[in-house]
Write a protein that holds these residues in place. Sequence first.
Motif, PDB file in Angstrom:
ATOM      1  N   THR A   1     -33.450  18.629 -20.653  1.00 53.54           N
ATOM      2  CA  THR A   1     -33.167  19.733 -19.726  1.00 53.54           C
ATOM      3  C   THR A   1     -32.167  19.282 -18.683  1.00 53.54           C
ATOM      4  OG1 THR A   1     -35.421  20.498 -20.064  1.00 53.54           O
ATOM      5  CG2 THR A   1     -34.228  21.432 -18.195  1.00 53.54           C
ATOM      6  N   GLY A   2     -32.308  18.023 -18.272  1.00 51.61           N
ATOM      7  CA  GLY A   2     -31.325  17.362 -17.421  1.00 51.61           C
ATOM      8  C   GLY A   2     -30.775  16.163 -18.163  1.00 51.61           C
ATOM      9  N   VAL A   3     -30.087  15.297 -17.427  1.00 50.85           N
ATOM     10  CA  VAL A   3     -29.595  14.044 -18.008  1.00 50.85           C
ATOM     11  C   VAL A   3     -30.154  12.893 -17.194  1.00 50.85           C
ATOM     12  CG1 VAL A   3     -27.567  12.601 -18.473  1.00 50.85           C
ATOM     13  CG2 VAL A   3     -27.498  15.058 -18.953  1.00 50.85           C
ATOM     14  N   GLY A   4     -30.945  12.046 -17.851  1.00 48.72           N
ATOM     15  CA  GLY A   4     -31.481  10.859 -17.210  1.00 48.72           C
ATOM     16  C   GLY A   4     -30.830   9.630 -17.811  1.00 48.72           C
ATOM     17  N   GLY A   5     -31.186   8.497 -17.274  1.00 45.23           N
ATOM     18  CA  GLY A   5     -30.605   7.288 -17.827  1.00 45.23           C
ATOM     19  C   GLY A   5     -31.224   6.036 -17.261  1.00 45.23           C
TER      20      GLY A   5
ATOM     21  N   HIS B   1     -25.782  12.060 -12.702  1.00 47.34           N
ATOM     22  CA  HIS B   1     -25.130  12.561 -11.492  1.00 47.34           C
ATOM     23  C   HIS B   1     -23.840  11.810 -11.155  1.00 47.34           C
ATOM     24  CE1 HIS B   1     -28.285  15.397 -11.187  1.00 47.34           C
ATOM     25  NE2 HIS B   1     -29.131  14.420 -11.417  1.00 47.34           N
ATOM     26  N   ILE B   2     -23.260  11.177 -12.186  1.00 43.48           N
ATOM     27  CA  ILE B   2     -21.869  10.744 -12.093  1.00 43.48           C
ATOM     28  C   ILE B   2     -21.007  12.001 -12.054  1.00 43.48           C
ATOM     29  CG2 ILE B   2     -19.985   9.600 -13.331  1.00 43.48           C
ATOM     30  CD1 ILE B   2     -22.115   7.951 -14.781  1.00 43.48           C
ATOM     31  N   CYS B   3     -20.021  12.041 -11.165  1.00 40.48           N
ATOM     32  CA  CYS B   3     -19.110  13.187 -11.139  1.00 40.48           C
ATOM     33  C   CYS B   3     -18.063  13.031 -12.239  1.00 40.48           C
ATOM     34  CB  CYS B   3     -18.420  13.305  -9.784  1.00 40.48           C
ATOM     35  SG  CYS B   3     -17.393  14.787  -9.653  1.00 40.48           S
TER      36      CYS B   3
ATOM     37  N   CYS C   1     -24.654  21.623  -9.114  1.00 42.64           N
ATOM     38  CA  CYS C   1     -25.681  20.977  -9.931  1.00 42.64           C
ATOM     39  C   CYS C   1     -27.040  21.105  -9.228  1.00 42.64           C
ATOM     40  CB  CYS C   1     -25.306  19.501 -10.116  1.00 42.64           C
ATOM     41  SG  CYS C   1     -26.530  18.504 -10.989  1.00 42.64           S
ATOM     42  N   GLY C   2     -28.097  20.870  -9.972  1.00 44.95           N
ATOM     43  CA  GLY C   2     -29.439  20.909  -9.381  1.00 44.95           C
ATOM     44  C   GLY C   2     -29.630  19.898  -8.269  1.00 44.95           C
ATOM     45  N   CYS C   3     -28.814  18.841  -8.266  1.00 46.44           N
ATOM     46  CA  CYS C   3     -28.937  17.805  -7.231  1.00 46.44           C
ATOM     47  C   CYS C   3     -28.246  18.222  -5.934  1.00 46.44           C
ATOM     48  CB  CYS C   3     -28.356  16.484  -7.721  1.00 46.44           C
ATOM     49  SG  CYS C   3     -26.545  16.438  -7.768  1.00 46.44           S
TER      50      CYS C   3
ATOM     51  N   GLN D   1     -24.286  18.713 -15.770  1.00 41.07           N
ATOM     52  CA  GLN D   1     -23.858  20.106 -15.890  1.00 41.07           C
ATOM     53  C   GLN D   1     -23.149  20.409 -17.215  1.00 41.07           C
ATOM     54  OE1 GLN D   1     -22.039  20.070 -11.661  1.00 41.07           O
ATOM     55  NE2 GLN D   1     -22.560  22.220 -11.986  1.00 41.07           N
ATOM     56  N   TYR D   2     -22.820  19.355 -17.983  1.00 41.92           N
ATOM     57  CA  TYR D   2     -22.048  19.547 -19.217  1.00 41.92           C
ATOM     58  C   TYR D   2     -22.718  18.954 -20.452  1.00 41.92           C
ATOM     59  CZ  TYR D   2     -18.817  20.104 -15.364  1.00 41.92           C
ATOM     60  OH  TYR D   2     -18.259  20.498 -14.180  1.00 41.92           O
ATOM     61  N   THR D   3     -23.640  18.020 -20.274  1.00 44.77           N
ATOM     62  CA  THR D   3     -24.153  17.303 -21.448  1.00 44.77           C
ATOM     63  C   THR D   3     -25.670  17.391 -21.609  1.00 44.77           C
ATOM     64  OG1 THR D   3     -24.289  15.174 -20.263  1.00 44.77           O
ATOM     65  CG2 THR D   3     -22.220  15.691 -21.385  1.00 44.77           C
ATOM     66  N   SER D   4     -26.352  18.025 -20.682  1.00 48.42           N
ATOM     67  CA  SER D   4     -27.772  18.326 -20.883  1.00 48.42           C
ATOM     68  C   SER D   4     -27.880  19.496 -21.866  1.00 48.42           C
ATOM     69  CB  SER D   4     -28.421  18.716 -19.555  1.00 48.42           C
ATOM     70  OG  SER D   4     -27.827  19.907 -19.058  1.00 48.42           O
ATOM     71  N   ALA D   5     -29.099  19.806 -22.282  1.00 55.29           N
ATOM     72  CA  ALA D   5     -29.295  20.969 -23.164  1.00 55.29           C
ATOM     73  C   ALA D   5     -28.803  22.241 -22.475  1.00 55.29           C
ATOM     74  CB  ALA D   5     -30.766  21.098 -23.538  1.00 55.29           C
ATOM     75  N   THR D   6     -29.143  22.386 -21.198  1.00 56.24           N
ATOM     76  CA  THR D   6     -28.684  23.569 -20.457  1.00 56.24           C
ATOM     77  C   THR D   6     -27.177  23.506 -20.213  1.00 56.24           C
ATOM     78  OG1 THR D   6     -29.415  22.418 -18.450  1.00 56.24           O
ATOM     79  CG2 THR D   6     -30.863  24.106 -19.317  1.00 56.24           C
ATOM     80  N   GLY D   7     -26.643  22.300 -20.043  1.00 59.34           N
ATOM     81  CA  GLY D   7     -25.205  22.141 -19.827  1.00 59.34           C
ATOM     82  C   GLY D   7     -24.397  22.518 -21.058  1.00 59.34           C
ATOM     83  N   ILE D   8     -24.880  22.137 -22.237  1.00 58.03           N
ATOM     84  CA  ILE D   8     -24.192  22.498 -23.487  1.00 58.03           C
ATOM     85  C   ILE D   8     -24.218  24.013 -23.677  1.00 58.03           C
ATOM     86  CG2 ILE D   8     -24.261  22.285 -26.006  1.00 58.03           C
ATOM     87  CD1 ILE D   8     -25.480  19.433 -25.490  1.00 58.03           C
ATOM     88  N   THR D   9     -25.349  24.624 -23.353  1.00 53.18           N
ATOM     89  CA  THR D   9     -25.447  26.093 -23.423  1.00 53.18           C
ATOM     90  C   THR D   9     -24.444  26.737 -22.483  1.00 53.18           C
ATOM     91  OG1 THR D   9     -27.794  25.892 -23.939  1.00 53.18           O
ATOM     92  CG2 THR D   9     -27.027  28.051 -23.201  1.00 53.18           C
ATOM     93  N   ARG D  10     -24.283  26.130 -21.318  1.00 52.77           N
ATOM     94  CA  ARG D  10     -23.326  26.638 -20.328  1.00 52.77           C
ATOM     95  C   ARG D  10     -21.889  26.520 -20.847  1.00 52.77           C
ATOM     96  NH1 ARG D  10     -21.384  23.471 -16.223  1.00 52.77           N
ATOM     97  NH2 ARG D  10     -20.600  24.513 -14.358  1.00 52.77           N
ATOM     98  N   LEU D  11     -21.557  25.394 -21.475  1.00 50.57           N
ATOM     99  CA  LEU D  11     -20.233  25.244 -22.084  1.00 50.57           C
ATOM    100  C   LEU D  11     -20.003  26.302 -23.161  1.00 50.57           C
ATOM    101  CD1 LEU D  11     -19.911  21.361 -22.650  1.00 50.57           C
ATOM    102  CD2 LEU D  11     -18.895  22.726 -20.815  1.00 50.57           C
TER     103      LEU D  11
END
Length: 310
Positions: free
Chosen positions: A138-142, A163-165, A174-176, A184-194
């Motif tokens: 849902t987000g991107v962790g690491g 949360h690297i820009c 972003c949520g942060c 914003q671009y590579t999470s599941a929600t981010g891909i949907t947004r793209l």
Amino acid sequence: MQYCFGVDIGGTTVKMGLFRTEGTLVEKWEIKTRTENRGEAILPDVAASLKSKMEEKEIGHLQIAGIGIGIPAPVDDRGIVQNTANLGWGYKEVKREMGELTGLKVKAGNDANVAALGEMWLGAGKGQKNMIMVTLGTGVGGGVIVNGCPIVGENGAGGEIGHICVNYEEDETCGCGSRGCLEQYTSATGITRLARRRLEKNSSDTVLKKENLSAKAVFDALKEGDKAAEEIVEEFGTYLGHAMANMAAITDPAVIVIGGGVSKAGDILLKYVEKHFKERAFFANKETKFVLAELGNDAGICGAAKLIIG
């Protein structure tokens, strides 16, 4: 026989594992995370469950090397949490409180760092000491592992890869609270947004439909040769590949592990990320391997146990 416990505290459930200290998972189970009343019952519930397991297995305190705990929040090297998004905790001395509840040695870490440690120990990064793990959900962790140890940092927020820009022109937040974050671009929600942005420009040449958009739908369409899906995944791969090239220039990993729900798309995902990584990677990092995570939901308990085993 020496044992340890690995505990992965999530917003819905707490996953737990009993391990032998040489690395064998003996048993795993979970309990509900009771977040009401600012999460006051979470640690006592965990302690009670671990005590019950020790009684069931007839394991004494002297046979337990300790308890490792992964927490969905920044955790400093003293095992202190300042705040959590979904457990109800504010300031909490997790290491001290859990130690008092159980009488056992305790170590605590951020859940994403701990999951990365698990993949390094028993999963896709096995045998390596320098690794980056990116979790695309849902987000991107690491988590970033250097010389076998997670980077924790001053505030316990080391490894917040999501949360690297990566886009300085982004207008949406972003949520942060920042803008242009990798999440914003590579999470599941981010891909949907793209995908949504792409379909707003032209939806005539794709099987993708706005009402059923999801990261899975995009990758499924890609596998069927859909041109629009390929453009969306190219954009996704550009953001993630370039971000990983930047990370690699700092940490010089042997392997980059990609996990989370989005990674279920399989090896086709790696192809797009690796291509764009190589475009921007420092020459010494160009042969860094990309692999899919292997441990799934067990990564957290494995990494938490590894905190104790060292």
